[in-house]
Write an enzyme that holds these catalytic residues in place. Structure first.
Site, short mmCIF file in Angstrom:
data_model
loop_
_atom_site.label_atom_id
_atom_site.label_comp_id
_atom_site.label_asym_id
_atom_site.label_seq_id
_atom_site.Cartn_x
_atom_site.Cartn_y
_atom_site.Cartn_z
CG HIS A 126 -1.86 1.09 1.29
ND1 HIS A 126 -1.51 2.33 1.77
CD2 HIS A 126 -3.15 1.18 0.90
CE1 HIS A 126 -2.56 3.14 1.66
NE2 HIS A 126 -3.56 2.47 1.14
CG ASP A 175 -8.17 4.00 -0.62
OD1 ASP A 175 -7.85 3.61 0.52
OD2 ASP A 175 -7.43 4.70 -1.32
C1 1DF Z 1 -5.23 8.92 1.20
C2 1DF Z 1 -5.40 8.00 0.18
C3 1DF Z 1 -4.74 8.50 2.43
C4 1DF Z 1 -5.06 6.68 0.36
C5 1DF Z 1 -4.42 7.17 2.63
O1 1DF Z 1 -3.88 6.69 3.77
C6 1DF Z 1 -4.65 6.25 1.61
C7 1DF Z 1 -5.57 10.31 1.01
C8 1DF Z 1 -3.33 7.58 4.68
O2 1DF Z 1 -6.21 10.63 -0.02
O3 1DF Z 1 -5.22 11.13 1.87
O4 1DF Z 1 -4.59 4.95 1.89
N1 1DF Z 1 -5.13 5.80 -0.75
O5 1DF Z 1 -4.87 4.62 -0.64
O6 1DF Z 1 -5.35 6.30 -1.89
MN MN Z 2 -5.56 3.22 0.65
#
Ligand code: 1DF
Ligand code: MN
Length: 345
Positions: free
Chosen positions: A180, A303
């Site tokens: 991730h 997500d």
């Molecule tokens: C965000 C996106 C934050 C994802 C995440 O974890 C995350 C974000 C802190 O948009 O701030 O897992 N993502 O997986 O796209």
């Molecule tokens: Mn994510």
């Protein structure tokens, strides 16, 4: 819940626990300038009521609003993982202790809702031997469904031999390792610091895509041929570049400048990787992915809570693909890859 055609299993769904959130508040308040601190400070050390998009309360919630949203929008199951950056910004002892607690809590909530939640086992890469032990406990004792790591740890990548105990464990336990995103590592961070391109918009994908390409080009999959990696966000775009990666890597191998590989880079990507659709709801990108990787290797994800649930469901419902393929995307592949019991419904 059974009013929709396909069981819906969402495979990149984030949670946290109070102890990890508290420790991240400590990280937020300590001096430092790494890319992840932007997000960590906004979420874990925000003034009361100013919690960015209520992310923190939605990450901490498992059985309240989350289940209500799942019920309302017909999402059968979240495959949960401790949210990025996991425990990877803590010292090794703190990280190891906290990730065990998070895994315990995850197993407890799954036990209370075995048809609604599955979960990926976290570990602390800072201490690879203890990580491997926790991975074993996570599968053998806690019956978790796979593993999660948030890309680099202290700007180091999993092709480094010191991390091999982790990859040995994943392969031996026959469970998929989800890589991730987190922010680009120190050293590649500078150009990401303008225009807010550091995060989910661009930086995350380049960070994880780079990680995946490193793993392939290091020869890791000749050492661990059965290791399976999952990438979110439609594979972080890596497979779009496979032709060029093959061409250039082969040339570099001929020049003797890089490890010799038994297969082409693209062949490892097709053999050792699966991808999810998290936060990348594009028909064209999905079509390309299905044609490139095959319909067994693409899994649906939302997500949560970073992306809204309703559009993720509406998009997959409307995707122009056969029922046979949609069944795989929505749950069949997730059941196989993450060892989730199939359900009559
Ligand atoms: C965000 C996106 C934050 C994802 C995440 O974890 C995350 C974000 C802190 O948009 O701030 O897992 N993502 O997986 O796209
Ligand atoms: Mn994510």
């Amino acid at each position: 819940m059974a009013d929709h055609k396909f069981r819906r299993i969402a495979t990149e769904e984030a949670f946290t626990i109070h102890e990890v959130a508290e420790a991240l508040r400590g990280v937020a308040r300590a001096p430092g300038n790494s890319i992840d601190l932007t997000l960590v400070r906004n979420i874990y050390d925000a003034p009361p009521g100013r919690d960015l998009n209520n992310f923190l309360s939605r990450l901490l919630d498992l059985e309240g609003e989350r289940l209500a949203v799942m019920d309302e929008l017909g999402v059968d199951m979240h495959v949960l993982s401790l949210t990025s950056p996991g425990v990877q910004m803590f010292d090794a002892d703190t990280a190891t202790t906290l990730v065990e607690r998070a895994n315990d809590r995850l197993a407890e909530v799954i036990a209370r809702h075995p048809t609604r939640f599955a979960g990926l086992c976290g570990f602390a890469p800072q201490s690879p031997k203890r990580a491997a032990k926790e991975m074993e406990r996570g599968i053998r004792d806690l019956k978790l469904n796979g593993f999660i790591v948030n890309s680099h740890t202290n700007s180091e990548y999993l092709d480094d031999p010191k991390f091999w105990p982790i990859l040995e464990a994943a392969e031996a336990l026959d469970r998929t390792l989800y890589i991730h995103p987190r922010g680009p590592s120190d050293g590649m961070d500078k150009p990401f610091r303008d225009y807010m391109i550091h995060g989910a918009m661009w930086g995350y994908g380049l960070e994880v895509g780079t990680h995946a390409v490193r793993l392939i080009c290091s020869g890791l999959f000749d050492r661990f041929p059965k290791l399976r990696i999952c990438l979110g966000h439609m594979g972080e775009g890596v497979h779009f570049m496979l032709w060029r990666i093959d061409f250039m890597n082969t040339a570099a191998q001929r020049g003797g400048r890089v490890p010799r590989l038994q297969m082409k880079p693209s062949e490892y990507f097709k053999r050792n990787f699966v991808i999810t659709t998290s936060g990348m709801e594009s028909d064209l990108a999905l079509d390309f992915s299905l044609k490139t990787l095959g319909s067994d290797n693409v899994l649906w994800a939302i997500d949560y809570p970073y992306q809204p649930t309703a559009p993720a469901v509406a998009w997959m419902d409307a995707v122009p693909a056969s029922d046979e393929i949609k069944h795989k995307l929505y749950h069949g592949n997730a059941e196989r890859v993450f060892h989730i019991a199939p359900q009559d419904r």
